[in-house]
Design a protein around this motif. Structure first.
Motif, PDB file in Angstrom:
ATOM      1  N   ASP A 102      51.525  71.983  19.186  1.00 14.08           N
ATOM      2  CA  ASP A 102      51.161  70.782  18.429  1.00 14.08           C
ATOM      3  C   ASP A 102      49.664  70.493  18.534  1.00 14.08           C
ATOM      4  O   ASP A 102      49.046  70.038  17.575  1.00 14.08           O
ATOM      5  CB  ASP A 102      51.965  69.582  18.910  1.00 14.08           C
ATOM      6  CG  ASP A 102      53.447  69.761  18.617  1.00 14.08           C
ATOM      7  OD1 ASP A 102      53.755  70.233  17.507  1.00 14.08           O
ATOM      8  OD2 ASP A 102      54.272  69.473  19.496  1.00 14.08           O
ATOM      9  N   ARG A 103      49.101  70.767  19.693  1.00 19.70           N
ATOM     10  CA  ARG A 103      47.653  70.594  19.847  1.00 19.70           C
ATOM     11  C   ARG A 103      46.918  71.517  18.880  1.00 19.70           C
ATOM     12  O   ARG A 103      45.948  71.117  18.239  1.00 19.70           O
ATOM     13  CB  ARG A 103      47.233  70.916  21.287  1.00 19.70           C
ATOM     14  CG  ARG A 103      47.917  69.999  22.297  1.00 19.70           C
ATOM     15  CD  ARG A 103      47.512  70.322  23.715  1.00 19.70           C
ATOM     16  NE  ARG A 103      48.432  69.626  24.629  1.00 19.70           N
ATOM     17  CZ  ARG A 103      48.162  69.303  25.874  1.00 19.70           C
ATOM     18  NH1 ARG A 103      47.001  69.615  26.404  1.00 19.70           N
ATOM     19  NH2 ARG A 103      49.058  68.672  26.613  1.00 19.70           N
ATOM     20  N   ALA A 104      47.414  72.770  18.795  1.00 18.74           N
ATOM     21  CA  ALA A 104      46.775  73.739  17.885  1.00 18.74           C
ATOM     22  C   ALA A 104      46.880  73.262  16.440  1.00 18.74           C
ATOM     23  O   ALA A 104      45.929  73.346  15.669  1.00 18.74           O
ATOM     24  CB  ALA A 104      47.427  75.107  18.045  1.00 18.74           C
ATOM     25  N   ARG A 105      48.055  72.730  16.084  1.00 17.77           N
ATOM     26  CA  ARG A 105      48.248  72.273  14.703  1.00 17.77           C
ATOM     27  C   ARG A 105      47.384  71.069  14.382  1.00 17.77           C
ATOM     28  O   ARG A 105      46.966  70.870  13.244  1.00 17.77           O
ATOM     29  CB  ARG A 105      49.708  71.926  14.461  1.00 17.77           C
ATOM     30  CG  ARG A 105      50.607  73.126  14.518  1.00 17.77           C
ATOM     31  CD  ARG A 105      52.022  72.653  14.423  1.00 17.77           C
ATOM     32  NE  ARG A 105      52.962  73.677  14.830  1.00 17.77           N
ATOM     33  CZ  ARG A 105      54.256  73.446  14.919  1.00 17.77           C
ATOM     34  NH1 ARG A 105      54.748  72.254  14.638  1.00 17.77           N
ATOM     35  NH2 ARG A 105      55.056  74.409  15.287  1.00 17.77           N
ATOM     36  N   GLU A 106      47.123  70.251  15.416  1.00 19.28           N
ATOM     37  CA  GLU A 106      46.260  69.079  15.205  1.00 19.28           C
ATOM     38  C   GLU A 106      44.791  69.482  15.120  1.00 19.28           C
ATOM     39  O   GLU A 106      43.942  68.659  14.796  1.00 19.28           O
ATOM     40  CB  GLU A 106      46.459  68.063  16.329  1.00 19.28           C
ATOM     41  CG  GLU A 106      47.801  67.349  16.304  1.00 19.28           C
ATOM     42  CD  GLU A 106      47.969  66.443  15.082  1.00 19.28           C
ATOM     43  OE1 GLU A 106      46.962  66.005  14.507  1.00 19.28           O
ATOM     44  OE2 GLU A 106      49.130  66.199  14.688  1.00 19.28           O
ATOM     45  N   GLY A 107      44.490  70.750  15.465  1.00 19.05           N
ATOM     46  CA  GLY A 107      43.123  71.220  15.285  1.00 19.05           C
ATOM     47  C   GLY A 107      42.359  71.527  16.557  1.00 19.05           C
ATOM     48  O   GLY A 107      41.125  71.533  16.559  1.00 19.05           O
ATOM     49  N   LEU A 108      43.092  71.791  17.642  1.00 20.00           N
ATOM     50  CA  LEU A 108      42.434  72.184  18.886  1.00 20.00           C
ATOM     51  C   LEU A 108      42.551  73.701  19.035  1.00 20.00           C
ATOM     52  O   LEU A 108      43.587  74.273  18.726  1.00 20.00           O
ATOM     53  CB  LEU A 108      43.122  71.498  20.065  1.00 20.00           C
ATOM     54  CG  LEU A 108      42.473  71.703  21.425  1.00 20.00           C
ATOM     55  CD1 LEU A 108      41.461  70.589  21.684  1.00 20.00           C
ATOM     56  CD2 LEU A 108      43.523  71.699  22.525  1.00 20.00           C
ATOM     57  N   PHE A 109      41.491  74.321  19.489  1.00 20.62           N
ATOM     58  CA  PHE A 109      41.520  75.775  19.676  1.00 20.62           C
ATOM     59  C   PHE A 109      40.909  76.120  21.012  1.00 20.62           C
ATOM     60  O   PHE A 109      39.831  75.636  21.355  1.00 20.62           O
ATOM     61  CB  PHE A 109      40.729  76.465  18.556  1.00 20.62           C
ATOM     62  CG  PHE A 109      40.718  77.971  18.649  1.00 20.62           C
ATOM     63  CD1 PHE A 109      41.674  78.733  18.005  1.00 20.62           C
ATOM     64  CD2 PHE A 109      39.732  78.627  19.387  1.00 20.62           C
ATOM     65  CE1 PHE A 109      41.670  80.117  18.095  1.00 20.62           C
ATOM     66  CE2 PHE A 109      39.718  80.013  19.478  1.00 20.62           C
ATOM     67  CZ  PHE A 109      40.689  80.763  18.834  1.00 20.62           C
ATOM     68  N   LEU A 110      41.603  76.967  21.769  1.00 18.36           N
ATOM     69  CA  LEU A 110      41.045  77.459  23.030  1.00 18.36           C
ATOM     70  C   LEU A 110      40.733  78.943  22.886  1.00 18.36           C
ATOM     71  O   LEU A 110      41.630  79.739  22.594  1.00 18.36           O
ATOM     72  CB  LEU A 110      42.046  77.261  24.173  1.00 18.36           C
ATOM     73  CG  LEU A 110      41.673  77.936  25.505  1.00 18.36           C
ATOM     74  CD1 LEU A 110      40.437  77.288  26.135  1.00 18.36           C
ATOM     75  CD2 LEU A 110      42.839  77.894  26.504  1.00 18.36           C
ATOM     76  N   ALA A 111      39.456  79.289  23.050  1.00 17.14           N
ATOM     77  CA  ALA A 111      39.111  80.707  23.153  1.00 17.14           C
ATOM     78  C   ALA A 111      39.291  81.081  24.618  1.00 17.14           C
ATOM     79  O   ALA A 111      38.624  80.540  25.490  1.00 17.14           O
ATOM     80  CB  ALA A 111      37.684  80.944  22.694  1.00 17.14           C
ATOM     81  N   PHE A 112      40.248  81.992  24.871  1.00 19.31           N
ATOM     82  CA  PHE A 112      40.654  82.298  26.242  1.00 19.31           C
ATOM     83  C   PHE A 112      39.573  83.051  27.013  1.00 19.31           C
ATOM     84  O   PHE A 112      38.890  83.910  26.460  1.00 19.31           O
ATOM     85  CB  PHE A 112      41.930  83.160  26.237  1.00 19.31           C
ATOM     86  CG  PHE A 112      43.199  82.399  26.004  1.00 19.31           C
ATOM     87  CD1 PHE A 112      43.356  81.636  24.860  1.00 19.31           C
ATOM     88  CD2 PHE A 112      44.244  82.451  26.912  1.00 19.31           C
ATOM     89  CE1 PHE A 112      44.533  80.934  24.629  1.00 19.31           C
ATOM     90  CE2 PHE A 112      45.425  81.767  26.695  1.00 19.31           C
ATOM     91  CZ  PHE A 112      45.565  81.002  25.553  1.00 19.31           C
ATOM     92  N   GLN A 113      39.500  82.719  28.293  1.00 19.01           N
ATOM     93  CA  GLN A 113      38.620  83.496  29.168  1.00 19.01           C
ATOM     94  C   GLN A 113      39.160  84.930  29.302  1.00 19.01           C
ATOM     95  O   GLN A 113      38.402  85.889  29.257  1.00 19.01           O
ATOM     96  CB  GLN A 113      38.550  82.836  30.550  1.00 19.01           C
ATOM     97  CG  GLN A 113      37.583  83.538  31.481  1.00 19.01           C
ATOM     98  CD  GLN A 113      37.489  82.845  32.839  1.00 19.01           C
ATOM     99  OE1 GLN A 113      38.222  81.888  33.124  1.00 19.01           O
ATOM    100  NE2 GLN A 113      36.583  83.327  33.670  1.00 19.01           N
ATOM    101  N   GLU A 121      51.751  78.205  10.067  1.00 21.26           N
ATOM    102  CA  GLU A 121      52.230  77.053  10.838  1.00 21.26           C
ATOM    103  C   GLU A 121      51.233  75.894  10.713  1.00 21.26           C
ATOM    104  O   GLU A 121      51.613  74.741  10.512  1.00 21.26           O
ATOM    105  CB  GLU A 121      52.376  77.411  12.322  1.00 21.26           C
ATOM    106  CG  GLU A 121      53.565  78.298  12.650  1.00 21.26           C
ATOM    107  CD  GLU A 121      54.905  77.604  12.438  1.00 21.26           C
ATOM    108  OE1 GLU A 121      54.943  76.362  12.428  1.00 21.26           O
ATOM    109  OE2 GLU A 121      55.913  78.321  12.266  1.00 21.26           O
ATOM    110  N   ILE A 122      49.954  76.236  10.867  1.00 15.88           N
ATOM    111  CA  ILE A 122      48.927  75.197  10.840  1.00 15.88           C
ATOM    112  C   ILE A 122      48.767  74.626   9.431  1.00 15.88           C
ATOM    113  O   ILE A 122      48.660  73.409   9.245  1.00 15.88           O
ATOM    114  CB  ILE A 122      47.602  75.762  11.402  1.00 15.88           C
ATOM    115  CG1 ILE A 122      47.755  75.973  12.915  1.00 15.88           C
ATOM    116  CG2 ILE A 122      46.425  74.845  11.105  1.00 15.88           C
ATOM    117  CD1 ILE A 122      46.632  76.722  13.582  1.00 15.88           C
ATOM    118  N   ARG A 123      48.827  75.491   8.434  1.00 15.51           N
ATOM    119  CA  ARG A 123      48.720  75.016   7.049  1.00 15.51           C
ATOM    120  C   ARG A 123      49.890  74.099   6.704  1.00 15.51           C
ATOM    121  O   ARG A 123      49.708  73.060   6.065  1.00 15.51           O
ATOM    122  CB  ARG A 123      48.687  76.207   6.080  1.00 15.51           C
ATOM    123  CG  ARG A 123      47.366  76.953   6.079  1.00 15.51           C
ATOM    124  CD  ARG A 123      47.388  78.103   5.079  1.00 15.51           C
ATOM    125  NE  ARG A 123      47.431  77.640   3.690  1.00 15.51           N
ATOM    126  CZ  ARG A 123      46.349  77.392   2.959  1.00 15.51           C
ATOM    127  NH1 ARG A 123      45.145  77.578   3.472  1.00 15.51           N
ATOM    128  NH2 ARG A 123      46.466  76.983   1.711  1.00 15.51           N
TER     129      ARG A 123
END
Lengths: 445, 248
Positions: free
Chosen positions: B74-85, B105-107
């Motif tokens: 849900d965080r990703a869909r709301e527009g949060l992105f984590l570029a993983f270490q 999914e996000i669209r």
């Protein structure tokens, strides 16, 4: 006598008593020479009975749930229309279709037109009655019943099944779809499908055999299947079996392939349904330069029990066998994989590779995995590997962190695990449709 | 866009974040620097929703919504992105298949129509150029057998495809040689915009030569101890963390 022994003996007696009724129901088939074989098989069944889990080959599979039912030898199925079948069909194979309902051939729902000259696709019973030479040469010549209770039971009670005979130098362009439909709405029943596939020299044929139940099959039923496959010199046979029975079904299947010089048999075995399932898939490589592929995917949940036993017999030099079995088990499902490879003394230059992997989705799911290699030749390449694992939590989080919900992420990872198995299916059309069904099944695990 | 108030978090009963405050407005680029063990990666992981981390107190608002209440998807869909270490390898799932699921999914969440195969391909091919990646990466399994630099570029590529409002870059520069670093930084710079914010977490000042931040924060022992502009990063580079530790 243990409790199980008592149940096994009672079930045996029940079947023996039913034979007389069965025999009188054969009518016109009564005088066919195959009846002598039936009687020998009944005799063997009377001697060996049904297997107890004290037998090494049945160690992980206790058949007692299967014994507590009073199976009728024939059960009335509801009237079926083409619409009822549609969800079981493969697009593109609708015109190469043989349909059996509760073990009985259904001519009006079948739709098979042979394109190539000399190819015979028929119901086995008709071929037995008409005294076919192929039947004489091959039926019950490969799947031995003397020591095998379920094979003996099938041979004695074999009612019908598919018969495919391909003459020499003939490639059958279209795969043949054999559809077994079960409907137990009327009551508990037993069926003994019996299939014979004989591919002549330099021939090629693909058969898709699928087992499904109609919705509302509320009673238990037992499908006891035997399939014999013969690949003559330089033949190529692809056999795909899809077992998607009802969750109350018992499915016991033996398939025996006899592979001759320079020929190849691929057997792909997909198990999705069934309450208790046992497959014994045997490949006998009787001459040089043969190839066998035994590929399988099994998916179970709830209290399903799925047991796959494979046996590859390398009797002669320069043969190759490849075996890949994968299982995904959720709920309290139990899986068994026992893969035996025998490399006999004369089988020099054998290549035999076996891989067996299981993915357990819950703490209660169980897999018993047992690779067995017996090697008596000294110049061979053989390998086997077995792994058991869970879904990778890191991968799950990675997928979810990109917006993919948990259940979809689960199916993606399950698909990733299983996809190389489906990759062995040479028929593009069948593979794609099967992939979609498998992915759908992932959601229920 | 992102408001972090008095955030406290722990893993396996060790408290790592001890009252962290941060405010990021649309379009801003914030850098968080700090010595090893100061809580940089914990912050990234808590924001992305990794379940091993326990939030003990405080709150995080993302566009006014309670971020900590949402699952990672849900965080990703709301527009949060984590570029993983450490991007994860997923054998058997192709990059293309994975991203197509993610994009749609996000669209869908944003009320947009799902992309069909053709439109999806056109879009991703365009975004690949941003990080100078070959099309063959689409058909390879996610991160499987990728070099360290390829994995980090693949993260930026995903960022470009998923178009988040806030991207958290967790030590995206670690393990990169200077050429790879330039490609990654260049990709990020092209993705900067009025509506897109970045939280760049790094141990080294080097990355900030290429991605020039609006604000630099120093994280020590689970708290932000000093904030400033890009000159703070230069000072850290010159004098080390010790100078700041003495000052506080």
């Amino acid at each position: 006598m243990s409790k199980l022994d008592g149940k096994l003996a009672a079930a045996k007696d029940l079947f023996l008593k039913k034979y007389e009724t069965f025999e009188s129901g054969l009518n016109g088939s009564y005088n066919a020479p195959f009846n002598e074989t039936r009687k020998s098989a009944l005799n063997a069944f009377s001697n060996v009975g049904l297997p107890s889990n004290r037998l090494e080959d049945w160690k992980y599979t206790n058949i007692s749930p299967l014994l507590k039912h009073d199976y009728k030898l024939s059960a009335t199925a509801r009237n079926l229309t083409a619409d009822d079948l549609s969800k079981f069909l493969f697009e593109g194979l609708e015109n190469n279709l043989m349909v059996f309902v509760n073990g009985r051939f259904n001519k009006s729902l079948s739709n098979y037109t042979v394109a190539e000259a000399g190819v015979v696709v028929d119901n086995l019973r008709h071929q037995v009655d008409s005294g076919s030479d192929v039947v004489k040469d091959h039926l019950s010549r490969h799947a031995g019943f003397e020591e095998e209770g379920f094979v003996a039971l099938n041979t004695a009670f074999a009612h019908d099944g598919v018969f495919v005979s391909v003459p020499d130098n003939t490639e059958v362009a279209e795969p043949i779809h054999v559809l077994y439909i079960s409907d137990s709405a009327d009551g508990e029943f037993f069926a003994a499908p019996r299939n014979l596939i004989v591919a002549g020299k330099n021939s090629k044929v693909a058969v898709v055999e699928s087992y499904h139940a109609l919705r509302g099959s509320d009673h238990a039923y037992l499908n006891n299947v035997v399939t014999e496959i013969v690949a003559e010199e330089n033949a190529n046979v692809e056999h795909i079996k899809i077992q998607d029975e009802d969750r109350q079904a018992y499915h016991i299947c033996r398939s025996q392939s006899h592979i001759k010089r320079d020929s190849k048999v691929t057997q792909i075995n997909i198990d999705m349904g069934g309450r208790l399932v046992r497959n014994d898939l045997n490949m006998e490589m009787s001459d040089q330069n043969c190839e066998a592929e035994l590929i399988g995917l099994y998916m179970g949940t709830g209290r399903q029990h799925i047991d796959n036993h494979t046996f590859i017999d390398h009797a002669m030099p320069h043969c190759l066998s490849t075996e890949l079995y994968k299982g995904i088990l959720g709920g309290k499902a139990q899986g068994v994989f026992n893969g035996k490879v025998m490399v006999r003394q004369d089988a020099q230059k054998t290549n035999a590779y076996q891989t067996n992997q299981a993915l357990l989705l819950t703490d209660d799911a169980v897999i018993n995995s047992k690779p067995e290699l017996e090697i008596y030749a000294d110049d061979v390449k053989c390998s086997h590997g077995a792994t058991v694992g869970q879904l990778d939590e890191e991968a799950l989080f990675y997928l979810r962190s990109r917006g993919i919900p948990r259940d979809k992420a689960h199916s993606l990872l399950q698909y990733a695990f299983a996809s190389d198995v489906l990759g062995y299916i040479g028929l593009d059309n069948v593979r794609e449709q099967l992939e979609a069904r498998v992915v759908e099944r992932f959601h229920t695990l | 866009m992102l408001t972090i108030k008095n955030l406290q978090a722990s893993i396996e009963d060790n408290q790592i974040l001890k009252g962290l405050n941060l405010e990021i407005k649309p379009g801003e680029v914030h850098a968080i620097m700090g010595p090893n063990g100061s809580g940089k990666s914990t912050l990234a992981n808590v924001l992305a929703g990794r379940e091993e981390y326990e939030v003990d107190g405080g709150e995080v608002l993302f566009d006014g919504e309670d971020l900590l209440d949402m699952g990672p998807e849900d965080r990703a869909r709301e527009g949060l992105f984590l570029a993983f270490q450490y991007p994860v390898e997923i054998p058997g799932v192709s990059n293309a298949n994975f991203l197509k699921h993610a994009v749609n999914e996000i669209r869908e969440h944003r009320g947009l129509e799902k992309l069909d195969a053709m439109d999806f391909l056109t879009m991703v091919k365009d975004r690949l150029k941003l990080v100078e990646m070959d099309q063959k990466f689409l058909h390879r399994s996610v991160n499987e057998g990728f070099s360290g630099g390829e994995k980090k570029r693949n993260e930026i590529f995903q960022l470009a495809v998923l178009e988040p409002k806030l991207a958290i870059m967790d030590e995206t520069d670690s393990g990169l040689d200077i050429d790879a670093l330039k490609i990654v930084a260049n990709g990020i710079n092209k993705l900067r915009g009025e509506d897109r914010s970045f939280l760049v977490i790094t141990h080294y000042q080097r990355l900030l030569n290429y991605i020039v931040p609006d604000y630099v924060h120093v994280l020590v022992d689970g708290q932000i101890v000093e904030s400033g502009d890009k000159s703070l990063a230069l000072e850290l580079e010159k004098n080390g963390y010790d100078a700041i530790l003495e000052r506080i």
